[in-house]
Write a protein that holds these residues in place. Structure first.
Motif, PDB file in Angstrom:
ATOM      1  N   GLU A 120       0.821  -1.203   0.000  1.00  0.00           N
ATOM      2  CA  GLU A 120       0.000   0.000   0.000  1.00  0.00           C
ATOM      3  C   GLU A 120       0.856   1.255   0.000  1.00  0.00           C
ATOM      4  O   GLU A 120       0.542   2.237  -0.673  1.00  0.00           O
ATOM      5  CB  GLU A 120      -0.929   0.001   1.218  1.00  0.00           C
ATOM      6  N   LEU A 121       1.943   1.231   0.754  1.00  0.00           N
ATOM      7  CA  LEU A 121       2.838   2.377   0.803  1.00  0.00           C
ATOM      8  C   LEU A 121       3.435   2.645  -0.569  1.00  0.00           C
ATOM      9  O   LEU A 121       3.497   3.805  -1.021  1.00  0.00           O
ATOM     10  CB  LEU A 121       3.962   2.102   1.812  1.00  0.00           C
ATOM     11  N   ARG A 122       3.884   1.604  -1.244  1.00  0.00           N
ATOM     12  CA  ARG A 122       4.460   1.767  -2.587  1.00  0.00           C
ATOM     13  C   ARG A 122       3.404   2.248  -3.576  1.00  0.00           C
ATOM     14  O   ARG A 122       3.701   3.039  -4.476  1.00  0.00           O
ATOM     15  CB  ARG A 122       5.074   0.456  -3.045  1.00  0.00           C
ATOM     16  N   ALA A 123       2.174   1.764  -3.415  1.00  0.00           N
ATOM     17  CA  ALA A 123       1.096   2.216  -4.303  1.00  0.00           C
ATOM     18  C   ALA A 123       0.811   3.698  -4.073  1.00  0.00           C
ATOM     19  O   ALA A 123       0.560   4.444  -5.024  1.00  0.00           O
ATOM     20  CB  ALA A 123      -0.152   1.393  -4.070  1.00  0.00           C
ATOM     21  N   MET A 124       0.866   4.130  -2.828  1.00  0.00           N
ATOM     22  CA  MET A 124       0.640   5.553  -2.526  1.00  0.00           C
ATOM     23  C   MET A 124       1.774   6.411  -3.072  1.00  0.00           C
ATOM     24  O   MET A 124       1.554   7.525  -3.550  1.00  0.00           O
ATOM     25  CB  MET A 124       0.503   5.752  -1.017  1.00  0.00           C
ATOM     26  N   GLU A 125       3.007   5.893  -3.031  1.00  0.00           N
ATOM     27  CA  GLU A 125       4.144   6.640  -3.569  1.00  0.00           C
ATOM     28  C   GLU A 125       4.044   6.773  -5.078  1.00  0.00           C
ATOM     29  O   GLU A 125       4.475   7.778  -5.655  1.00  0.00           O
ATOM     30  CB  GLU A 125       5.453   5.949  -3.196  1.00  0.00           C
ATOM     31  N   ALA A 126       3.486   5.772  -5.718  1.00  0.00           N
ATOM     32  CA  ALA A 126       3.383   5.772  -7.178  1.00  0.00           C
ATOM     33  C   ALA A 126       2.215   6.610  -7.680  1.00  0.00           C
ATOM     34  O   ALA A 126       2.159   6.948  -8.860  1.00  0.00           O
ATOM     35  CB  ALA A 126       3.248   4.351  -7.685  1.00  0.00           C
ATOM     36  N   MET A 127       1.292   6.960  -6.813  1.00  0.00           N
ATOM     37  CA  MET A 127       0.123   7.742  -7.225  1.00  0.00           C
ATOM     38  C   MET A 127       0.550   9.163  -7.587  1.00  0.00           C
ATOM     39  O   MET A 127       1.498   9.702  -7.019  1.00  0.00           O
ATOM     40  CB  MET A 127      -0.905   7.811  -6.089  1.00  0.00           C
ATOM     41  N   PRO A 128      -0.167   9.739  -8.549  1.00  0.00           N
ATOM     42  CA  PRO A 128       0.135  11.143  -8.871  1.00  0.00           C
ATOM     43  C   PRO A 128      -0.321  12.026  -7.713  1.00  0.00           C
ATOM     44  O   PRO A 128      -1.170  11.631  -6.915  1.00  0.00           O
ATOM     45  CB  PRO A 128      -0.690  11.404 -10.136  1.00  0.00           C
ATOM     46  N   PRO A 129       0.232  13.178  -7.617  1.00  0.00           N
ATOM     47  CA  PRO A 129      -0.177  14.066  -6.525  1.00  0.00           C
ATOM     48  C   PRO A 129      -1.680  14.339  -6.598  1.00  0.00           C
ATOM     49  O   PRO A 129      -2.256  14.454  -7.666  1.00  0.00           O
ATOM     50  CB  PRO A 129       0.624  15.335  -6.745  1.00  0.00           C
ATOM     51  N   ALA A 130      -2.305  14.447  -5.473  1.00  0.00           N
ATOM     52  CA  ALA A 130      -3.750  14.615  -5.407  1.00  0.00           C
ATOM     53  C   ALA A 130      -4.169  16.013  -5.813  1.00  0.00           C
ATOM     54  O   ALA A 130      -5.223  16.198  -6.410  1.00  0.00           O
ATOM     55  CB  ALA A 130      -4.246  14.304  -4.004  1.00  0.00           C
ATOM     56  N   ARG A 131      -3.366  16.991  -5.532  1.00  0.00           N
ATOM     57  CA  ARG A 131      -3.731  18.350  -5.928  1.00  0.00           C
ATOM     58  C   ARG A 131      -2.479  19.092  -6.348  1.00  0.00           C
ATOM     59  O   ARG A 131      -1.384  18.780  -5.932  1.00  0.00           O
ATOM     60  CB  ARG A 131      -4.433  19.081  -4.785  1.00  0.00           C
ATOM     61  N   VAL A 132      -2.712  20.029  -7.186  1.00  0.00           N
ATOM     62  CA  VAL A 132      -1.603  20.836  -7.657  1.00  0.00           C
ATOM     63  C   VAL A 132      -1.612  22.134  -6.855  1.00  0.00           C
ATOM     64  O   VAL A 132      -2.639  22.797  -6.746  1.00  0.00           O
ATOM     65  CB  VAL A 132      -1.752  21.146  -9.174  1.00  0.00           C
ATOM     66  N   ILE A 133      -0.506  22.460  -6.332  1.00  0.00           N
ATOM     67  CA  ILE A 133      -0.426  23.705  -5.545  1.00  0.00           C
ATOM     68  C   ILE A 133      -0.119  24.840  -6.516  1.00  0.00           C
ATOM     69  O   ILE A 133       0.891  24.830  -7.210  1.00  0.00           O
ATOM     70  CB  ILE A 133       0.679  23.589  -4.472  1.00  0.00           C
ATOM     71  N   ARG A 134      -1.002  25.787  -6.541  1.00  0.00           N
ATOM     72  CA  ARG A 134      -0.828  26.927  -7.432  1.00  0.00           C
ATOM     73  C   ARG A 134      -0.564  28.164  -6.578  1.00  0.00           C
ATOM     74  O   ARG A 134      -1.277  28.392  -5.579  1.00  0.00           O
ATOM     75  CB  ARG A 134      -2.064  27.173  -8.275  1.00  0.00           C
ATOM     76  N   HIS A 135       0.397  28.842  -6.985  1.00  0.00           N
ATOM     77  CA  HIS A 135       0.687  30.096  -6.267  1.00  0.00           C
ATOM     78  C   HIS A 135       0.114  31.247  -7.061  1.00  0.00           C
ATOM     79  O   HIS A 135       0.423  31.437  -8.226  1.00  0.00           O
ATOM     80  CB  HIS A 135       2.215  30.273  -6.088  1.00  0.00           C
ATOM     81  N   ASP A 136      -0.741  31.938  -6.400  1.00  0.00           N
ATOM     82  CA  ASP A 136      -1.290  33.119  -7.065  1.00  0.00           C
ATOM     83  C   ASP A 136      -0.273  34.251  -6.997  1.00  0.00           C
ATOM     84  O   ASP A 136       0.504  34.331  -6.054  1.00  0.00           O
ATOM     85  CB  ASP A 136      -2.579  33.561  -6.359  1.00  0.00           C
TER      86      ASP A 136
END
Length: 138
Positions: A120-136
């Motif tokens: 599960e840990l490896r699967a979580m590491e392989a997942m794309p980031p859940a959100r993109v941090i945008r700096h205004d």
């Protein structure tokens, strides 16, 4: 091996361990009872030992007969005692084997849990980031 199968094996091994422990307790109780009986027979045969006091021939013959029977009973009790101790020894070994089997299943379950957590840990590491941090722009 699937977790459900390991859990089922653990339940079976735990039940088997309980049964074997009960057999061992019965064997120990029987050995203790045989030891007590053997001691009592030996004590009785010592109490019937010939004395220096003058007694009649019939009493002497009866005492000899009783003593002979007690000696035969003592020999039989000794045989039963050895057999009961052998059974208790085998039961103790069976308990150790059942405990080893149960702990082996517990170790397999722990290993499977660790492997599942690592997976599960490896699967979580392989997942794309859940959100993109945008700096205004400030």
């Amino acid at each position: 091996m699937p977790k459900s199968k390991l859990d089922r094996l653990l339940r079976v091994r735990t039940l088997q361990l309980g049964l074997v422990q009960a057999d061992e307790a019965r064997a120990r109780d029987k050995a203790h009872a045989e030891t007590t009986l053997h001691g009592r027979i030996v004590q009785l045969s010592e109490n019937v030992a010939p004395t220096v006091a003058p007694i009649g021939a019939s009493a002497l013959g009866a005492a000899a007969h009783f003593r002979e029977r007690l000696h035969r009973s003592a020999e039989a009790a000794e045989g039963r005692l050895r057999a009961a101790q052998a059974v208790a020894t085998r039961a103790a070994e069976a308990t150790r084997e059942a405990r080893r089997d149960q702990s082996a299943i517990e170790k397999l379950i722990a290993r499977a849990d660790a492997e599942a957590a690592l997976k599960e840990l490896r699967a979580m590491e392989a997942m794309p980031p859940a959100r993109v941090i945008r700096h205004d722009p400030c």
